[in-house]
Design a protein around this motif. Structure first.
Motif, PDB file in Angstrom:
ATOM      1  N   UNK A 104       1.016  -1.440  -0.136  1.00 44.15           N
ATOM      2  CA  UNK A 104      -0.584   0.000  -0.221  1.00 44.15           C
ATOM      3  C   UNK A 104       1.298   1.228  -0.057  1.00 44.15           C
ATOM      4  N   UNK A 105       0.521   1.577  -0.935  1.00 44.79           N
ATOM      5  CA  UNK A 105       1.724   3.535  -0.767  1.00 44.79           C
ATOM      6  C   UNK A 105       0.110   4.717  -0.401  1.00 44.79           C
ATOM      7  N   UNK A 106       1.011   5.770  -0.181  1.00 47.11           N
ATOM      8  CA  UNK A 106       0.048   6.497  -0.032  1.00 47.11           C
ATOM      9  C   UNK A 106       0.569   7.679  -0.731  1.00 47.11           C
ATOM     10  N   UNK A 107      -0.722   7.649  -1.707  1.00 44.61           N
ATOM     11  CA  UNK A 107      -0.101   8.561  -2.844  1.00 44.61           C
ATOM     12  C   UNK A 107       0.139   7.705  -4.227  1.00 44.61           C
ATOM     13  N   UNK A 118       8.335   6.891   4.240  1.00 42.25           N
ATOM     14  CA  UNK A 118       8.420   7.945   5.594  1.00 42.25           C
ATOM     15  C   UNK A 118       9.086   7.480   6.040  1.00 42.25           C
ATOM     16  N   UNK A 119       9.503   8.544   6.510  1.00 40.70           N
ATOM     17  CA  UNK A 119      10.907   8.760   8.276  1.00 40.70           C
ATOM     18  C   UNK A 119       9.735   9.889   8.838  1.00 40.70           C
ATOM     19  N   UNK A 120       9.268  10.705   8.282  1.00 37.27           N
ATOM     20  CA  UNK A 120       8.656  11.973   8.965  1.00 37.27           C
ATOM     21  C   UNK A 120       7.267  12.202   8.512  1.00 37.27           C
ATOM     22  N   UNK A 121       6.682  12.982   9.464  1.00 37.18           N
ATOM     23  CA  UNK A 121       5.031  13.594   9.271  1.00 37.18           C
ATOM     24  C   UNK A 121       5.385  14.588   8.425  1.00 37.18           C
ATOM     25  N   UNK A 122       4.577  14.827   7.160  1.00 31.12           N
ATOM     26  CA  UNK A 122       4.048  16.407   6.527  1.00 31.12           C
ATOM     27  C   UNK A 122       3.557  16.942   6.943  1.00 31.12           C
ATOM     28  N   UNK A 123       3.075  17.269   8.801  1.00 36.44           N
ATOM     29  CA  UNK A 123       1.955  17.927   9.158  1.00 36.44           C
ATOM     30  C   UNK A 123       0.563  17.391   8.439  1.00 36.44           C
ATOM     31  N   UNK A 124      -0.157  17.506   7.167  1.00 42.04           N
ATOM     32  CA  UNK A 124      -1.295  16.362   6.903  1.00 42.04           C
ATOM     33  C   UNK A 124      -1.859  15.284   7.432  1.00 42.04           C
ATOM     34  N   UNK A 125      -1.935  14.315   6.817  1.00 41.21           N
ATOM     35  CA  UNK A 125      -2.430  13.633   6.737  1.00 41.21           C
ATOM     36  C   UNK A 125      -1.858  12.399   6.254  1.00 41.21           C
ATOM     37  N   UNK A 126      -0.734  13.177   6.318  1.00 39.23           N
ATOM     38  CA  UNK A 126       0.055  11.834   5.624  1.00 39.23           C
ATOM     39  C   UNK A 126       1.819  12.241   6.605  1.00 39.23           C
ATOM     40  N   UNK A 127       1.275  10.813   7.922  1.00 40.46           N
ATOM     41  CA  UNK A 127       1.990  10.838   9.013  1.00 40.46           C
ATOM     42  C   UNK A 127       2.465   9.546   9.956  1.00 40.46           C
ATOM     43  N   UNK A 128       2.159   8.266   9.205  1.00 42.81           N
ATOM     44  CA  UNK A 128       2.553   6.699   9.417  1.00 42.81           C
ATOM     45  C   UNK A 128       3.763   7.192   8.840  1.00 42.81           C
TER      46      UNK A 128
END
Length: 135
Positions: A104-107, A118-128
């Motif tokens: 599964x991918x985000x985007x 991902x190793x950090x949150x983007x401050x929005x919905x992509x936090x995992x």
């Protein structure tokens, strides 16, 4: 010896954690994750002498990741749609360290293009942490 999803195995849709091409590099570790973990997820070393794995909770753990958990039809929970983790705590986990796999991918991700974890949150919905992305 081969293991089959069913007696007449046919994958009609992609399955998270399914290896999509031949010749992957696979290692095995024990899962040290009380809530379990699904197939197709990034795992990293736990603090137990490099023998166990956990889901990453920090950028440092993502950077030290082993790879992605492999779907195994022989696991107790073969149904990834019911919300129950595929691998239970203290079970043996197969981890793909190199190769091609469905996850599964985000985007949107382009087939054959590099992916990033991902190793950090983007401050929005992509936090995992540990989630795969295309950029």
């Amino acid at each position: 010896m081969a293991s089959f999803i069913t007696a007449n195995e046919t994958l009609t849709v992609r399955q998270n954690g399914s290896i999509s091409r031949s010749c992957p590099t696979i290692i095995g570790r024990l899962l040290d994750e009380a809530l379990g973990v699904d197939a197709g997820r990034v795992v990293c070393p736990s603090s137990t002498l490099n023998l166990e794995c956990i889901e990453p909770t920090t950028a440092a753990l993502v950077a030290s990741a082993y790879g992605f958990t492999v779907f195994s039809p022989m696991q107790e929970d073969g149904d990834l749609t019911d919300g129950t983790p595929h691998y239970a705590d203290n079970s043996a986990v197969s981890i793909m360290t190199e190769g091609s796999m469905y996850v599964d991918c985000e985007g949107t991700v382009v087939a054959g293009a590099p992916v990033y974890v991902r190793f950090t949150s983007d401050g929005g919905s992509n936090t995992e942490l540990g989630k795969v992305r295309g950029n």
